[in-house]
Write a protein that holds these residues in place. Sequence first.
Motif, mmCIF file in Angstrom:
data_model
loop_
_atom_site.group_PDB
_atom_site.id
_atom_site.type_symbol
_atom_site.label_atom_id
_atom_site.label_comp_id
_atom_site.label_asym_id
_atom_site.label_seq_id
_atom_site.Cartn_x
_atom_site.Cartn_y
_atom_site.Cartn_z
ATOM 1 N N THR A 25 -4.429 -0.282 -7.759
ATOM 2 C CA THR A 25 -5.864 0.388 -7.511
ATOM 3 C C THR A 25 -6.099 1.417 -6.440
ATOM 4 N N LEU A 26 -6.986 2.102 -6.684
ATOM 5 C CA LEU A 26 -7.228 3.236 -5.674
ATOM 6 C C LEU A 26 -8.232 2.686 -4.581
ATOM 7 N N VAL A 27 -7.971 2.763 -3.466
ATOM 8 C CA VAL A 27 -8.831 2.492 -2.458
ATOM 9 C C VAL A 27 -9.051 3.717 -1.476
ATOM 10 N N PRO A 28 -10.260 3.686 -0.914
ATOM 11 C CA PRO A 28 -10.843 5.147 -0.218
ATOM 12 C C PRO A 28 -10.030 5.038 0.768
ATOM 13 N N ASP A 63 -12.597 7.819 -4.442
ATOM 14 C CA ASP A 63 -11.777 7.513 -3.756
ATOM 15 C C ASP A 63 -10.378 8.407 -3.611
ATOM 16 N N THR A 64 -10.339 9.363 -4.088
ATOM 17 C CA THR A 64 -9.216 10.505 -3.717
ATOM 18 C C THR A 64 -9.841 11.806 -2.818
ATOM 19 N N ARG A 109 -3.171 0.499 -3.782
ATOM 20 C CA ARG A 109 -2.850 -0.738 -3.175
ATOM 21 C C ARG A 109 -2.443 -1.651 -4.446
ATOM 22 N N THR A 128 0.902 -1.226 0.180
ATOM 23 C CA THR A 128 0.208 0.017 0.076
ATOM 24 C C THR A 128 0.865 1.450 -0.181
ATOM 25 N N GLN A 156 -9.132 6.191 4.679
ATOM 26 C CA GLN A 156 -9.902 5.603 5.882
ATOM 27 C C GLN A 156 -9.524 6.329 7.115
#
Length: 73
Positions: free
Chosen positions: A33-36, A53-54, A72, A6, A38
Amino acid sequence: LSKGGTLVYSTCSVLKQENEEMLRKVLPRAGGTLVPPQAEFLSRLPRLKSAPDTVTVCPDGLFEGFFLAVIRK
């Protein structure tokens, strides 16, 4: 990115060509890939519209503008 790693990509810019456009070019080649993001505090920041997700923080009296994405692989 290493397999399963990540990475947080952040700039001190609100310009789409330095943020969303850069990710659009790099992510497919890197296999990321983008992940939200947190973090509870993000919802309290003044935000500009940005890619899903940005986060793009709007400059104001308290904050400098910046961009944040979590990637990720």
